[in-house]
Design a protein around this motif. Structure first.
Motif, PDB file in Angstrom:
ATOM      1  N   SER A 134     -14.067  -7.585  -2.870  1.00 27.73           N
ATOM      2  CA  SER A 134     -14.633  -7.495  -4.218  1.00 27.73           C
ATOM      3  C   SER A 134     -15.723  -6.428  -4.283  1.00 27.73           C
ATOM      4  CB  SER A 134     -15.185  -8.851  -4.660  1.00 27.73           C
ATOM      5  OG  SER A 134     -16.216  -9.283  -3.784  1.00 27.73           O
ATOM      6  N   GLY A 135     -16.499  -6.291  -3.192  1.00 25.99           N
ATOM      7  CA  GLY A 135     -17.527  -5.257  -3.159  1.00 25.99           C
ATOM      8  C   GLY A 135     -16.934  -3.868  -3.266  1.00 25.99           C
ATOM      9  N   MET A 136     -15.808  -3.659  -2.593  1.00 28.74           N
ATOM     10  CA  MET A 136     -15.133  -2.366  -2.650  1.00 28.74           C
ATOM     11  C   MET A 136     -14.638  -2.080  -4.061  1.00 28.74           C
ATOM     12  SD  MET A 136     -14.202   0.203  -0.654  1.00 28.74           S
ATOM     13  CE  MET A 136     -14.246  -0.517   0.987  1.00 28.74           C
ATOM     14  N   LEU A 137     -14.087  -3.107  -4.725  1.00 36.17           N
ATOM     15  CA  LEU A 137     -13.591  -2.928  -6.086  1.00 36.17           C
ATOM     16  C   LEU A 137     -14.737  -2.699  -7.062  1.00 36.17           C
ATOM     17  CD1 LEU A 137     -10.764  -5.639  -6.163  1.00 36.17           C
ATOM     18  CD2 LEU A 137     -10.513  -3.165  -5.876  1.00 36.17           C
ATOM     19  N   ASN A 138     -15.844  -3.393  -6.844  1.00 42.46           N
ATOM     20  CA  ASN A 138     -17.023  -3.196  -7.696  1.00 42.46           C
ATOM     21  C   ASN A 138     -17.512  -1.756  -7.574  1.00 42.46           C
ATOM     22  OD1 ASN A 138     -19.613  -5.571  -8.499  1.00 42.46           O
ATOM     23  ND2 ASN A 138     -19.393  -3.478  -9.236  1.00 42.46           N
ATOM     24  N   TRP A 139     -17.543  -1.260  -6.352  1.00 40.14           N
ATOM     25  CA  TRP A 139     -17.922   0.127  -6.107  1.00 40.14           C
ATOM     26  C   TRP A 139     -16.956   1.076  -6.814  1.00 40.14           C
ATOM     27  CZ3 TRP A 139     -15.435   4.213  -3.696  1.00 40.14           C
ATOM     28  CH2 TRP A 139     -16.227   5.301  -3.322  1.00 40.14           C
ATOM     29  N   GLY A 140     -15.650   0.783  -6.736  1.00 34.31           N
ATOM     30  CA  GLY A 140     -14.646   1.607  -7.402  1.00 34.31           C
ATOM     31  C   GLY A 140     -14.827   1.606  -8.913  1.00 34.31           C
ATOM     32  N   TYR A 141     -15.187   0.437  -9.450  1.00 32.51           N
ATOM     33  CA  TYR A 141     -15.457   0.322 -10.891  1.00 32.51           C
ATOM     34  C   TYR A 141     -16.605   1.251 -11.277  1.00 32.51           C
ATOM     35  CZ  TYR A 141     -17.028  -1.710 -15.323  1.00 32.51           C
ATOM     36  OH  TYR A 141     -17.415  -1.885 -16.630  1.00 32.51           O
ATOM     37  N   ASN A 142     -17.696   1.208 -10.524  1.00 35.61           N
ATOM     38  CA  ASN A 142     -18.852   2.037 -10.840  1.00 35.61           C
ATOM     39  C   ASN A 142     -18.543   3.524 -10.706  1.00 35.61           C
ATOM     40  OD1 ASN A 142     -20.424  -0.179 -11.435  1.00 35.61           O
ATOM     41  ND2 ASN A 142     -21.386  -0.277  -9.415  1.00 35.61           N
ATOM     42  N   ALA A 151       4.590   3.206 -13.997  1.00 35.80           N
ATOM     43  CA  ALA A 151       4.861   1.769 -14.114  1.00 35.80           C
ATOM     44  C   ALA A 151       4.944   1.111 -12.744  1.00 35.80           C
ATOM     45  CB  ALA A 151       6.148   1.539 -14.903  1.00 35.80           C
ATOM     46  N   MET A 152       5.668   1.749 -11.814  1.00 34.16           N
ATOM     47  CA  MET A 152       5.820   1.177 -10.477  1.00 34.16           C
ATOM     48  C   MET A 152       4.537   1.325  -9.658  1.00 34.16           C
ATOM     49  SD  MET A 152       8.723  -0.283 -10.318  1.00 34.16           S
ATOM     50  CE  MET A 152       9.160  -0.462  -8.584  1.00 34.16           C
ATOM     51  N   HIS A 153       3.846   2.433  -9.849  1.00 33.68           N
ATOM     52  CA  HIS A 153       2.552   2.605  -9.189  1.00 33.68           C
ATOM     53  C   HIS A 153       1.602   1.485  -9.611  1.00 33.68           C
ATOM     54  CE1 HIS A 153      -1.183   4.479  -7.800  1.00 33.68           C
ATOM     55  NE2 HIS A 153      -1.670   4.275  -9.016  1.00 33.68           N
ATOM     56  N   ASP A 166      -8.637   6.405   2.081  1.00 27.73           N
ATOM     57  CA  ASP A 166      -7.894   5.249   1.575  1.00 27.73           C
ATOM     58  C   ASP A 166      -8.748   4.431   0.612  1.00 27.73           C
ATOM     59  OD1 ASP A 166      -5.939   6.098   3.272  1.00 27.73           O
ATOM     60  OD2 ASP A 166      -6.055   4.397   4.640  1.00 27.73           O
ATOM     61  N   ASN A 167      -9.927   4.037   1.054  1.00 31.05           N
ATOM     62  CA  ASN A 167     -10.694   3.035   0.306  1.00 31.05           C
ATOM     63  C   ASN A 167     -11.165   3.522  -1.055  1.00 31.05           C
ATOM     64  OD1 ASN A 167     -10.355   1.158   2.349  1.00 31.05           O
ATOM     65  ND2 ASN A 167     -12.229   1.755   3.407  1.00 31.05           N
ATOM     66  N   ASP A 168     -11.688   4.753  -1.124  1.00 29.33           N
ATOM     67  CA  ASP A 168     -12.150   5.229  -2.429  1.00 29.33           C
ATOM     68  C   ASP A 168     -10.976   5.438  -3.386  1.00 29.33           C
ATOM     69  OD1 ASP A 168     -11.200   7.408  -1.020  1.00 29.33           O
ATOM     70  OD2 ASP A 168     -12.922   8.693  -1.357  1.00 29.33           O
ATOM     71  N   THR A 169      -9.823   5.854  -2.854  1.00 32.27           N
ATOM     72  CA  THR A 169      -8.638   6.049  -3.692  1.00 32.27           C
ATOM     73  C   THR A 169      -8.081   4.713  -4.166  1.00 32.27           C
ATOM     74  OG1 THR A 169      -8.105   8.021  -2.381  1.00 32.27           O
ATOM     75  CG2 THR A 169      -6.382   7.154  -3.815  1.00 32.27           C
ATOM     76  N   TYR A 170      -7.881   3.780  -3.230  1.00 36.24           N
ATOM     77  CA  TYR A 170      -7.268   2.496  -3.583  1.00 36.24           C
ATOM     78  C   TYR A 170      -8.155   1.696  -4.527  1.00 36.24           C
ATOM     79  CZ  TYR A 170      -4.297   3.483   0.511  1.00 36.24           C
ATOM     80  OH  TYR A 170      -3.439   4.059   1.418  1.00 36.24           O
ATOM     81  N   ALA A 171      -9.465   1.698  -4.275  1.00 36.35           N
ATOM     82  CA  ALA A 171     -10.376   0.909  -5.109  1.00 36.35           C
ATOM     83  C   ALA A 171     -10.295   1.347  -6.564  1.00 36.35           C
ATOM     84  CB  ALA A 171     -11.808   1.039  -4.597  1.00 36.35           C
ATOM     85  N   THR A 172     -10.266   2.653  -6.790  1.00 37.75           N
ATOM     86  CA  THR A 172     -10.213   3.159  -8.160  1.00 37.75           C
ATOM     87  C   THR A 172      -8.837   2.942  -8.782  1.00 37.75           C
ATOM     88  OG1 THR A 172      -9.931   5.345  -7.129  1.00 37.75           O
ATOM     89  CG2 THR A 172     -12.097   4.819  -8.015  1.00 37.75           C
ATOM     90  N   TRP A 173      -7.778   3.164  -8.022  1.00 37.58           N
ATOM     91  CA  TRP A 173      -6.431   2.907  -8.540  1.00 37.58           C
ATOM     92  C   TRP A 173      -6.270   1.439  -8.949  1.00 37.58           C
ATOM     93  CZ3 TRP A 173      -2.869   5.694  -4.421  1.00 37.58           C
ATOM     94  CH2 TRP A 173      -2.781   7.067  -4.744  1.00 37.58           C
ATOM     95  N   GLU A 187       0.833  -1.212   0.000  1.00 42.64           N
ATOM     96  CA  GLU A 187       0.000   0.000   0.000  1.00 42.64           C
ATOM     97  C   GLU A 187       0.861   1.254   0.000  1.00 42.64           C
ATOM     98  OE1 GLU A 187      -2.593   1.993   3.542  1.00 42.64           O
ATOM     99  OE2 GLU A 187      -2.971  -0.120   3.124  1.00 42.64           O
ATOM    100  N   SER A 188       1.873   1.275   0.860  1.00 40.22           N
ATOM    101  CA  SER A 188       2.754   2.451   0.961  1.00 40.22           C
ATOM    102  C   SER A 188       3.555   2.665  -0.314  1.00 40.22           C
ATOM    103  CB  SER A 188       3.708   2.288   2.148  1.00 40.22           C
ATOM    104  OG  SER A 188       3.009   2.302   3.368  1.00 40.22           O
ATOM    105  N   LEU A 189       3.998   1.576  -0.936  1.00 46.17           N
ATOM    106  CA  LEU A 189       4.768   1.695  -2.175  1.00 46.17           C
ATOM    107  C   LEU A 189       3.897   2.188  -3.325  1.00 46.17           C
ATOM    108  CD1 LEU A 189       6.933  -1.519  -1.817  1.00 46.17           C
ATOM    109  CD2 LEU A 189       7.799   0.831  -1.845  1.00 46.17           C
ATOM    110  N   MET A 190       2.646   1.753  -3.350  1.00 44.11           N
ATOM    111  CA  MET A 190       1.721   2.244  -4.368  1.00 44.11           C
ATOM    112  C   MET A 190       1.579   3.767  -4.263  1.00 44.11           C
ATOM    113  SD  MET A 190      -2.267   1.146  -5.009  1.00 44.11           S
ATOM    114  CE  MET A 190      -2.785   1.698  -3.369  1.00 44.11           C
TER     115      MET A 190
END
Length: 377
Positions: free
Chosen positions: A162-170, A145-147, A186-193, A132-135
């Protein structure tokens, strides 16, 4: 007398059980009460005392203390204890992964702990928290590339549900071409990234975490990437009051730029006072526009053509973040209600009943049933 002894034994056993060491996650993944973190701090301190080289014990001891420094009325006390843990681990097991990584963690993102982060990564770059920190680090360094590498690794270690990622997809799906999406945590940023990195989906959208955007070098690099003219703003040297004014200046600059800007729904309170009349609900986000837009048509488009909604009906995964998923589902309610009211007014019985059913189901799962009662009375 026998009963009293049994009660005391039972209480003693309960106390021992409560202090059984358990993995301490960040608030973004799992939220516990203050007493739980206090128990875990004591339990992991015992593990450290048993084996001073136990790096996992040091890490969890630190995380529990860090949580207490945010939750407790004695936050100052736990802040000092947290710093002492970092000092002690560097003395007892110097040049270890735990020593490097906890030093980085205590300094904070973008606050000078990059050297220790990279030294920890050279030892082990698979530990979930360092992934997470390296991302984040490589996002700040403008190294796509590294991100992407570490965002993909976040997916591989199943860090988000998976629910969090599905939400990020939408959330990404509803964006306009080449949009800037402001996220808040954290969650909204990471899910979309992660969705962008793993599925190569909506990579035209730039996801900008509002906290990271206050870092001057990072913000200036993003402006350059967008071919925007430089903005002479230095938040690092500003007072708290000055920083707020400078942030408003930055957001005004973004809104007046050539790219459409949206903000995740959770960030609306921060923007409502100054830009309330420029916020238009589009689904899971609000488009910030200086001119009116037909947001109802956009909401309809998103639900009928862009969103994947299976995760709202049924989740077949056990994940530590399932509780977060449950409440995150509630972020669909404002736009669902807007659709329901539209179809009801249009006397479209099929669609009004369809969205009424979905609203009730989502409200029940997210424990927000009281909020929607008046809509159907």
């Amino acid at each position: 007398m026998k009963k009293i002894i049994l009660v005391l034994v039972y209480i003693g056993l309960q106390h021992v059980y409560a202090q059984k060491p358990e993995t301490v996650y960040s608030f973004a993944k799992e939220w516990k009460g203050e007493e739980w973190y206090l128990d875990q701090q004591k339990a992991w301190k015992k593990e450290v005392d048993k084996n001073k080289s136990n790096q996992e014990a040091w890490m969890n001891y630190y995380y529990a203390t860090r949580a207490l420094s945010s939750l407790s009325d004695e936050s100052g006390k736990y802040h000092d204890e947290r710093q002492k843990i970092v000092t002690d681990v560097n003395k007892i097991i110097p040049k270890s992964f735990a020593a490097y990584f906890l030093t980085h963690m205590d300094k904070g993102v973008g606050q000078g702990g990059e050297e220790e982060l990279l030294k920890a990564a050279a030892i082990d770059d698979n530990y979930p928290r360092i992934v997470e920190s390296l991302m984040i680090h490589y996002e700040l360094e403008n190294n796509p590339a590294m991100h992407t590498k570490y965002a993909q690794k976040m997916y591989q270690i199943n860090d988000l549900s998976s629910g969090m990622l599905n939400w990020g997809y939408n959330l990404l799906a509803e964006m306009e071409p080449n949009a800037i999406l402001l996220t808040m945590g954290d969650n909204d940023t990471y899910a979309t990234w992660i969705v962008q990195a793993v599925f190569n989906f909506r990579t035209d959208v730039t996801v900008v975490n509002a906290h990271l955007f206050t870092i001057d070098n990072y913000r200036n690099q993003l402006l350059k990437n967008w071919n925007y003219k430089p903005l002479d703003v230095q938040i690092a040297k500003a007072t708290q009051e000055e920083a707020k004014e400078l942030q408003n200046k930055i957001y005004n600059y973004l809104i007046s730029g050539s790219r459409p800007v949206s903000i995740v729904a959770g960030g609306v309170p921060q923007f409502k006072e100054k830009w309330g009349d420029q916020l238009f609900l589009t689904g899971l986000a609000y488009r910030i526009s200086q001119t009116p837009i037909d947001n109802l048509s956009i909401i309809k488009r998103n639900y009928e053509n862009r969103f994947l909604l299976d995760h709202l009906y049924q989740n077949f995964e056990f994940h530590i973040m399932n509780e977060h998923d449950k409440y995150l589902g509630g972020s669909y309610l404002p736009s669902l209600i807007r659709l329901y009211e539209h179809f009801k007014l249009s006397e479209d019985k099929v669609n009004s009943e369809k969205y009424a059913t979905l609203i009730k189901m989502v409200a029940k799962k997210s424990e927000r049933e009281e909020e929607i009662k008046a809509i159907f009375e």
